[in-house]
Scaffold this motif. Sequence first.
Motif, short mmCIF file in Angstrom:
data_model
loop_
_atom_site.label_atom_id
_atom_site.label_comp_id
_atom_site.label_asym_id
_atom_site.label_seq_id
_atom_site.Cartn_x
_atom_site.Cartn_y
_atom_site.Cartn_z
N GLU A 19 20.83 40.71 37.57
CA GLU A 19 22.23 41.24 38.13
C GLU A 19 22.11 41.95 39.30
OE1 GLU A 19 25.21 41.46 35.36
OE2 GLU A 19 23.99 41.44 33.47
N THR A 20 22.89 41.93 40.14
CA THR A 20 22.85 42.77 41.35
C THR A 20 22.47 44.20 41.40
OG1 THR A 20 25.43 43.17 41.46
CG2 THR A 20 24.24 41.18 42.89
N PHE A 21 22.88 44.81 40.23
CA PHE A 21 22.77 46.09 40.07
C PHE A 21 21.21 46.67 39.78
CE2 PHE A 21 25.42 44.96 36.90
CZ PHE A 21 24.71 45.26 35.70
N GLU A 22 20.66 45.40 39.20
CA GLU A 22 19.24 45.62 38.44
C GLU A 22 18.16 45.67 39.42
OE1 GLU A 22 18.90 42.46 35.52
OE2 GLU A 22 20.24 43.04 34.52
N LEU A 23 17.24 46.83 39.46
CA LEU A 23 16.10 46.98 40.28
C LEU A 23 14.89 46.39 39.72
CD1 LEU A 23 16.80 50.58 41.26
CD2 LEU A 23 17.32 48.75 42.65
N ALA A 24 14.17 45.65 40.77
CA ALA A 24 12.96 44.95 40.36
C ALA A 24 11.75 46.21 39.74
CB ALA A 24 12.31 44.21 41.47
N VAL A 25 10.95 45.97 39.02
CA VAL A 25 9.94 46.89 38.72
C VAL A 25 9.20 47.49 39.83
CG1 VAL A 25 7.71 47.01 37.26
CG2 VAL A 25 9.60 45.83 36.33
N ASP A 26 8.90 46.65 40.57
CA ASP A 26 8.16 47.33 41.81
C ASP A 26 9.05 48.31 42.62
OD1 ASP A 26 5.96 45.68 41.34
OD2 ASP A 26 6.47 44.19 43.00
N VAL A 58 13.44 58.51 29.38
CA VAL A 58 14.62 59.53 29.53
C VAL A 58 15.71 58.66 29.96
CG1 VAL A 58 13.93 59.38 31.94
CG2 VAL A 58 14.77 61.40 31.12
N ALA A 59 17.00 59.36 29.72
CA ALA A 59 18.23 58.87 29.95
C ALA A 59 18.52 58.45 31.52
CB ALA A 59 19.23 59.50 29.16
N ASP A 60 17.79 57.89 32.14
CA ASP A 60 18.35 57.25 33.47
C ASP A 60 17.97 55.60 33.37
OD1 ASP A 60 18.41 59.52 35.30
OD2 ASP A 60 16.30 59.52 35.14
N MET A 61 18.99 54.88 34.15
CA MET A 61 19.11 53.45 33.87
C MET A 61 18.30 52.91 35.05
SD MET A 61 23.05 52.74 32.73
CE MET A 61 23.95 53.70 33.85
N ASP A 62 17.78 51.65 34.83
CA ASP A 62 16.96 51.15 35.80
C ASP A 62 18.01 50.37 36.62
OD1 ASP A 62 14.79 52.11 34.68
OD2 ASP A 62 14.30 50.34 33.68
#
Length: 396
Positions: A2-9, A31-35
């Motif tokens: 999905e467009t808001f998902e960031l790749a692992v790199d 920790v409570a941050d979103m990727d």
Amino acid sequence: METFELAVDALRARQCIKWTRYDADVLPAWVADMDFAVAEPVQAAITRLVECQDYGYGHRTDEAGLAAAFARRMRDRFGWDVDRERVQTVTEVIQCMFAAVLAFSEPGDGVVIQTPIYPPFLRTVEQTGRRMVDNPLRDDGTRFVLDVDGLRRAVDDRTRVLFVCNPHNPTGRVFERDELLALGELAVERDLLIVADEIHADLVYPGRRHIPMGTLGPAIAARTITLTSATKAFNIAGLRCAVMYFGSDQLRERFRRTIPDSLLGQASVVGVDATIAAWRHGQPWLDAVLARLLANRDRVARFVAEELPGVRHHAPEGTYLAWLDCRDLDLPERPYQFFLDRARVGLGNGEDFGPPGRTCVRLNFATSADVLEQVLTRMAEAVHRQTEGRPLAATT
Ligand SMILES: Cc1ncc(COP(=O)(O)O)c(C=O)c1O
């Protein structure tokens, strides 16, 4: 993806603690941050500041200010009418937890918490020299519930403060009106200050509704300090901006007598503008994120039931945190260490959440479906390797 998902790199290239704390072969789910990338209006607000180099002392008042954005959001989302005059912009929720306890109790006084609980609640009581009045949540077999009778017994004449974490971190419970009313009424009866941490209020799944403590009638509202921010739902924890809302003028005045405003510092213009943008214009983004989180929540529950039947788990009603009790797995070490060493997954350590957390880990599932699948698979493989040749405890 999905467009808001960031790749692992991309995640590893950033300096956020979530992806830098562990070695590169560890998948972090703690920790409570979103990727996820932030909402476009949030990014635009920050970009505007950067482009104008608008870094001077901030001046955002009236309709343009944070109090107005908070008031509008509370009304639109929760039907809660707040008085803008009693909104205080602050930098962070944890600091205000400490400040409220210092202002409304003395060393040795009792402070109620509900374990398992987000560790700063425990630290607040310990580090201010107050006495822990633990009112552990009770697992009724389908979910965790507030033990109001237990609380009634635990509160004594020197108990002064009742912390309510709703939605609850780490169990993900979104408490119902009856439960909250019972707490609130007890607080009125025993003259307790209520400190309501509602930072996860916007992260609630279908079938549940967040009910602010401040909406439970004038007597309860008047003794409630509500702490919240846009940081969890809109993924801007590093920007340091939050709101403290006093349910009455008397509360605010008493608080200020002990804790002058200057002691709390001032939120940065970046945090303030990002928060206003999130609350005003971020909802479409949040709706899309909530759809991903709901799918992930359900995936965790299904996966645990099918692949990790020895793990006790109730799907959270809110938050992006899954609380996993591994007591039946009979692991050779504490679950946090086991999964870190043998699955290379970095989870929240249940031991930090008070005594009921000793056998637990907290899994943050605010990530892509792909990363979540890797996290879960690694965990299951590690457990299966461990239990190879003998069935899991819960299945015997
Ligand atoms: C329940 C709860 N309260 C407070 C915080 C932290 O808030 P802040 O960063 O504003 O201190 C968190 C962060 O995860 C949280 O889950």
